[in-house]
Design an enzyme around this catalytic site. Sequence first.
Site, PDB file in Angstrom:
ATOM      1  N   ARG A  60      -9.356  -1.264  19.236  1.00  0.00           N
ATOM      2  CA  ARG A  60      -8.949  -1.849  17.951  1.00  0.00           C
ATOM      3  C   ARG A  60      -8.391  -3.254  18.159  1.00  0.00           C
ATOM      4  NH1 ARG A  60      -5.730   2.048  14.518  1.00  0.00           N
ATOM      5  NH2 ARG A  60      -5.919   0.373  12.969  1.00  0.00           N
ATOM      6  N   GLN A  82       0.519  -2.155   5.495  1.00  0.00           N
ATOM      7  CA  GLN A  82       0.343  -0.919   6.253  1.00  0.00           C
ATOM      8  C   GLN A  82      -0.572  -1.195   7.454  1.00  0.00           C
ATOM      9  OE1 GLN A  82      -0.339   2.643   3.410  1.00  0.00           O
ATOM     10  NE2 GLN A  82      -0.903   0.849   2.197  1.00  0.00           N
ATOM     11  N   VAL A  96      -2.155  -2.853  10.880  1.00  0.00           N
ATOM     12  CA  VAL A  96      -1.592  -3.224  12.196  1.00  0.00           C
ATOM     13  C   VAL A  96      -2.321  -4.433  12.784  1.00  0.00           C
ATOM     14  CG1 VAL A  96      -0.741  -0.895  12.654  1.00  0.00           C
ATOM     15  CG2 VAL A  96      -3.087  -1.480  13.334  1.00  0.00           C
ATOM     16  N   HIS A 109       3.845  -0.223   9.561  1.00  0.00           N
ATOM     17  CA  HIS A 109       3.276   0.764  10.484  1.00  0.00           C
ATOM     18  C   HIS A 109       3.051   0.197  11.878  1.00  0.00           C
ATOM     19  CE1 HIS A 109       1.738   3.275   6.843  1.00  0.00           C
ATOM     20  NE2 HIS A 109       3.008   3.475   7.102  1.00  0.00           N
ATOM     21  N   CYS A 117      12.899   2.207  26.871  1.00  0.00           N
ATOM     22  CA  CYS A 117      13.679   1.007  26.485  1.00  0.00           C
ATOM     23  C   CYS A 117      13.476   0.686  25.002  1.00  0.00           C
ATOM     24  CB  CYS A 117      13.259  -0.188  27.338  1.00  0.00           C
ATOM     25  SG  CYS A 117      13.412   0.086  29.090  1.00  0.00           S
ATOM     26  N   GLY A 175      -5.961  -2.715  -1.794  1.00  0.00           N
ATOM     27  CA  GLY A 175      -6.800  -2.124  -0.742  1.00  0.00           C
ATOM     28  C   GLY A 175      -6.210  -0.960   0.008  1.00  0.00           C
ATOM     29  N   THR A 176      -5.630   0.004  -0.712  1.00  0.00           N
ATOM     30  CA  THR A 176      -5.130   1.199  -0.027  1.00  0.00           C
ATOM     31  C   THR A 176      -5.441   2.412  -0.890  1.00  0.00           C
ATOM     32  OG1 THR A 176      -3.154   2.305   0.857  1.00  0.00           O
ATOM     33  CG2 THR A 176      -2.814   0.822  -1.004  1.00  0.00           C
ATOM     34  N   SER A 177      -5.785   3.514  -0.217  1.00  0.00           N
ATOM     35  CA  SER A 177      -6.206   4.717  -0.959  1.00  0.00           C
ATOM     36  C   SER A 177      -5.005   5.441  -1.560  1.00  0.00           C
ATOM     37  CB  SER A 177      -6.941   5.671  -0.012  1.00  0.00           C
ATOM     38  OG  SER A 177      -6.074   6.034   1.061  1.00  0.00           O
ATOM     39  N   GLU A 215     -12.178   0.791  -5.973  1.00  0.00           N
ATOM     40  CA  GLU A 215     -12.128   2.128  -6.605  1.00  0.00           C
ATOM     41  C   GLU A 215     -10.675   2.505  -6.871  1.00  0.00           C
ATOM     42  OE1 GLU A 215     -13.673   4.944  -3.726  1.00  0.00           O
ATOM     43  OE2 GLU A 215     -12.610   3.933  -2.105  1.00  0.00           O
TER      44      GLU A 215
HETATM   45  C1  BV8 Z   1       6.499  10.087   7.920  1.00  0.00           C
HETATM   46  C2  BV8 Z   1      -0.842   3.155  11.726  1.00  0.00           C
HETATM   47  C3  BV8 Z   1       8.451  11.344   8.241  1.00  0.00           C
HETATM   48  C4  BV8 Z   1      -1.735   3.863  12.673  1.00  0.00           C
HETATM   49  C5  BV8 Z   1      -0.704   4.688   9.890  1.00  0.00           C
HETATM   50  C6  BV8 Z   1       2.840  16.610   8.290  1.00  0.00           C
HETATM   51  C7  BV8 Z   1       3.488  16.195   9.446  1.00  0.00           C
HETATM   52  C8  BV8 Z   1       4.066  14.936   9.551  1.00  0.00           C
HETATM   53  C9  BV8 Z   1       4.004  14.055   8.494  1.00  0.00           C
HETATM   54  C10 BV8 Z   1       3.346  14.472   7.356  1.00  0.00           C
HETATM   55  C11 BV8 Z   1       2.770  15.723   7.234  1.00  0.00           C
HETATM   56  N1  BV8 Z   1       2.202  15.825   6.001  1.00  0.00           N
HETATM   57  C12 BV8 Z   1       2.403  14.654   5.340  1.00  0.00           C
HETATM   58  C13 BV8 Z   1       3.098  13.847   6.137  1.00  0.00           C
HETATM   59  C14 BV8 Z   1       3.509  12.504   5.838  1.00  0.00           C
HETATM   60  C15 BV8 Z   1       2.437  11.568   6.386  1.00  0.00           C
HETATM   61  C16 BV8 Z   1       1.357  11.481   5.340  1.00  0.00           C
HETATM   62  O1  BV8 Z   1       1.562  10.869   4.319  1.00  0.00           O
HETATM   63  N2  BV8 Z   1       0.212  12.124   5.648  1.00  0.00           N
HETATM   64  C17 BV8 Z   1      -0.890  12.101   4.692  1.00  0.00           C
HETATM   65  C18 BV8 Z   1      -2.200  12.190   5.480  1.00  0.00           C
HETATM   66  C19 BV8 Z   1      -0.725  13.252   3.735  1.00  0.00           C
HETATM   67  N3  BV8 Z   1       3.095  10.308   6.605  1.00  0.00           N
HETATM   68  C20 BV8 Z   1       3.612  10.045   7.817  1.00  0.00           C
HETATM   69  O2  BV8 Z   1       3.473  10.751   8.789  1.00  0.00           O
HETATM   70  C21 BV8 Z   1       4.477   8.807   7.872  1.00  0.00           C
HETATM   71  N4  BV8 Z   1       5.741   9.147   8.441  1.00  0.00           N
HETATM   72  O3  BV8 Z   1       6.251  10.721   6.941  1.00  0.00           O
HETATM   73  O4  BV8 Z   1       7.622  10.275   8.667  1.00  0.00           O
HETATM   74  C22 BV8 Z   1       9.707  11.199   8.968  1.00  0.00           C
HETATM   75  C23 BV8 Z   1      10.886  11.348   8.258  1.00  0.00           C
HETATM   76  C24 BV8 Z   1      12.066  11.239   8.931  1.00  0.00           C
HETATM   77  C25 BV8 Z   1      12.070  10.966  10.302  1.00  0.00           C
HETATM   78  C26 BV8 Z   1      10.882  10.796  10.997  1.00  0.00           C
HETATM   79  C27 BV8 Z   1       9.677  10.906  10.322  1.00  0.00           C
HETATM   80  C28 BV8 Z   1       3.893   7.727   8.770  1.00  0.00           C
HETATM   81  C29 BV8 Z   1       2.542   7.343   8.317  1.00  0.00           C
HETATM   82  C30 BV8 Z   1       2.065   6.154   9.127  1.00  0.00           C
HETATM   83  C31 BV8 Z   1       0.869   6.565   9.969  1.00  0.00           C
HETATM   84  N5  BV8 Z   1       0.239   5.367  10.520  1.00  0.00           N
HETATM   85  N6  BV8 Z   1      -1.179   3.552  10.381  1.00  0.00           N
HETATM   86  C32 BV8 Z   1      -2.865   2.988  13.080  1.00  0.00           C
HETATM   87  O5  BV8 Z   1      -3.267   2.090  12.305  1.00  0.00           O
HETATM   88  O6  BV8 Z   1      -3.401   3.260  14.160  1.00  0.00           O
HETATM   89  S1  BV8 Z   1      -1.236   5.207   8.386  1.00  0.00           S
HETATM   90  C33 BV8 Z   1      -2.713   4.491   7.963  1.00  0.00           C
HETATM   91  O7  BV8 Z   1      -3.354   5.311   6.981  1.00  0.00           O
HETATM   92  C34 BV8 Z   1      -2.603   3.164   7.256  1.00  0.00           C
HETATM   93  O8  BV8 Z   1      -1.663   2.355   7.848  1.00  0.00           O
HETATM   94  C35 BV8 Z   1      -2.290   3.527   5.832  1.00  0.00           C
HETATM   95  O9  BV8 Z   1      -0.908   3.677   5.665  1.00  0.00           O
HETATM   96  C36 BV8 Z   1      -2.894   4.896   5.688  1.00  0.00           C
HETATM   97  C37 BV8 Z   1      -4.057   4.938   4.717  1.00  0.00           C
HETATM   98  O10 BV8 Z   1      -4.882   3.916   5.007  1.00  0.00           O
HETATM   99  P1  BV8 Z   1      -5.241   2.804   3.894  1.00  0.00           P
HETATM  100  O11 BV8 Z   1      -4.654   1.529   4.346  1.00  0.00           O
HETATM  101  O12 BV8 Z   1      -4.904   3.268   2.531  1.00  0.00           O
HETATM  102  O13 BV8 Z   1      -6.780   2.781   4.090  1.00  0.00           O
HETATM  103  P2  BV8 Z   1      -7.834   3.822   3.534  1.00  0.00           P
HETATM  104  O14 BV8 Z   1      -9.025   3.768   4.420  1.00  0.00           O
HETATM  105  O15 BV8 Z   1      -7.184   5.154   3.294  1.00  0.00           O
HETATM  106  O16 BV8 Z   1      -8.195   3.202   2.127  1.00  0.00           O
HETATM  107  C38 BV8 Z   1      -8.826   1.936   2.117  1.00  0.00           C
HETATM  108  C39 BV8 Z   1      -8.846   1.496   0.685  1.00  0.00           C
HETATM  109  O17 BV8 Z   1      -9.370   0.178   0.646  1.00  0.00           O
HETATM  110  C40 BV8 Z   1      -9.727   2.368  -0.202  1.00  0.00           C
HETATM  111  O18 BV8 Z   1      -9.002   2.763  -1.317  1.00  0.00           O
HETATM  112  C41 BV8 Z   1     -10.871   1.444  -0.597  1.00  0.00           C
HETATM  113  O19 BV8 Z   1     -11.264   1.637  -1.936  1.00  0.00           O
HETATM  114  C42 BV8 Z   1     -10.234   0.086  -0.437  1.00  0.00           C
HETATM  115  N7  BV8 Z   1     -11.183  -0.992  -0.151  1.00  0.00           N
HETATM  116  C43 BV8 Z   1     -12.365  -0.922   0.519  1.00  0.00           C
HETATM  117  N8  BV8 Z   1     -12.945  -2.150   0.531  1.00  0.00           N
HETATM  118  C44 BV8 Z   1     -12.096  -3.001  -0.117  1.00  0.00           C
HETATM  119  C45 BV8 Z   1     -10.977  -2.271  -0.545  1.00  0.00           C
HETATM  120  N9  BV8 Z   1      -9.962  -2.834  -1.230  1.00  0.00           N
HETATM  121  C46 BV8 Z   1     -10.058  -4.149  -1.511  1.00  0.00           C
HETATM  122  N10 BV8 Z   1     -11.102  -4.930  -1.137  1.00  0.00           N
HETATM  123  C47 BV8 Z   1     -12.124  -4.381  -0.441  1.00  0.00           C
HETATM  124  N11 BV8 Z   1     -13.166  -5.165  -0.081  1.00  0.00           N
HETATM  125 ZN    ZN Z   2      11.661   0.861  30.033  1.00  0.00          ZN
END
Ligand code: BV8
Ligand code: ZN
Length: 235
Positions: free
Chosen positions: A61, A96, A98, A114, A125, A182-184, A210
């Site tokens: 990535r 969101q 990286v 994120h 550390c 641009g986020t789902s 969408e």
């Molecule tokens: C937390 C970095 C709690 C990684 C990311 C069970 C166990 C643990 C946690 C959970 C669980 N169940 C639910 C949760 C919470 C979980 C969550 O929400 N899960 C979901 C799946 C239900 N959340 C977490 O775990 C978060 N932490 O809850 O911590 C906690 C509390 C106390 C103490 C400690 C902990 C942390 C979540 C962060 C994860 N890391 N990213 C990496 O990049 O490698 S998340 C990653 O996916 C993204 O960063 C983003 O946040 C998320 C969704 O991605 P999107 O950016 O929305 O992209 P996506 O593909 O989905 O959509 C793209 C959109 O773009 C579409 O809508 C499309 O239409 C649009 N698009 C397309 N083309 C265009 C466009 N828009 C504009 N122009 C275009 N041309």
């Molecule tokens: Zn160290």
Amino acid sequence: MLLTPHDRLFVLTGAGISAESGLATFRGSGGLWDGHRVEEVATPEAWEINPALVWRFYSQRRRDALDARPNAAHFALAQIEQRLMQESGNFYLCTQNVDDLHERAGSHRLHHMHGSLFESRCVRCEQPFPDRAFHEDADCLPRCGICGSHVRPHIVWFGEMPLDMDAIYRELNLATVLLVVGTSGSVYPAAGLVHLARARNIRTVYVGPEEPQNADAFSEIVLGPATQVLPSLFS
Ligand code: BV8
Ligand code: ZN
């Protein structure tokens, strides 16, 4: 979407804003992420089980992001920041993503909730440091120069707390307009920010091709690719 000089704009972006720069979105790749399931590469459990696979995934990535260029949507946000910051300091961009395309387009008031592809940190550390290297040799994964522990990507994985949520909530509480691009709307707490904005009765605008999963929380939805919508949104 005219902004008055008294508006304070909070922008949240997701993978969609980088889609037209050629970077894969999470949903777009059909739930698989460069051939991997999220659970295999973006969770603390994945890191414990197979740090070499996680480093291969993030190294790829890094490569993809280095080959990508900011697009018109990234530049449009940097321009509105420049305009608003000159007039009133009323701009905050929370991403969101990286990748570093917002920085490379000229955005300054920017927070990576994120984490960042081009930073790593020692698991002990915990101090993040710039790192653009590719760590793809399983027999030679990066170690901390101070304590010798494993070095991991400075990325917030599923189940981990996003970075500096206090600053995000503080900025959102001051905003008069929330623009989401641009986020789902599928991952929390990021997807919940629009609900907080709605509860404060401020304007909430979504831009993307969408409707997001949290569409009903937005006061306005402008359907279309970000590179076409954003440049004219503030003219
Ligand atoms: C937390 C970095 C709690 C990684 C990311 C069970 C166990 C643990 C946690 C959970 C669980 N169940 C639910 C949760 C919470 C979980 C969550 O929400 N899960 C979901 C799946 C239900 N959340 C977490 O775990 C978060 N932490 O809850 O911590 C906690 C509390 C106390 C103490 C400690 C902990 C942390 C979540 C962060 C994860 N890391 N990213 C990496 O990049 O490698 S998340 C990653 O996916 C993204 O960063 C983003 O946040 C998320 C969704 O991605 P999107 O950016 O929305 O992209 P996506 O593909 O989905 O959509 C793209 C959109 O773009 C579409 O809508 C499309 O239409 C649009 N698009 C397309 N083309 C265009 C466009 N828009 C504009 N122009 C275009 N041309
Ligand atoms: Zn160290």
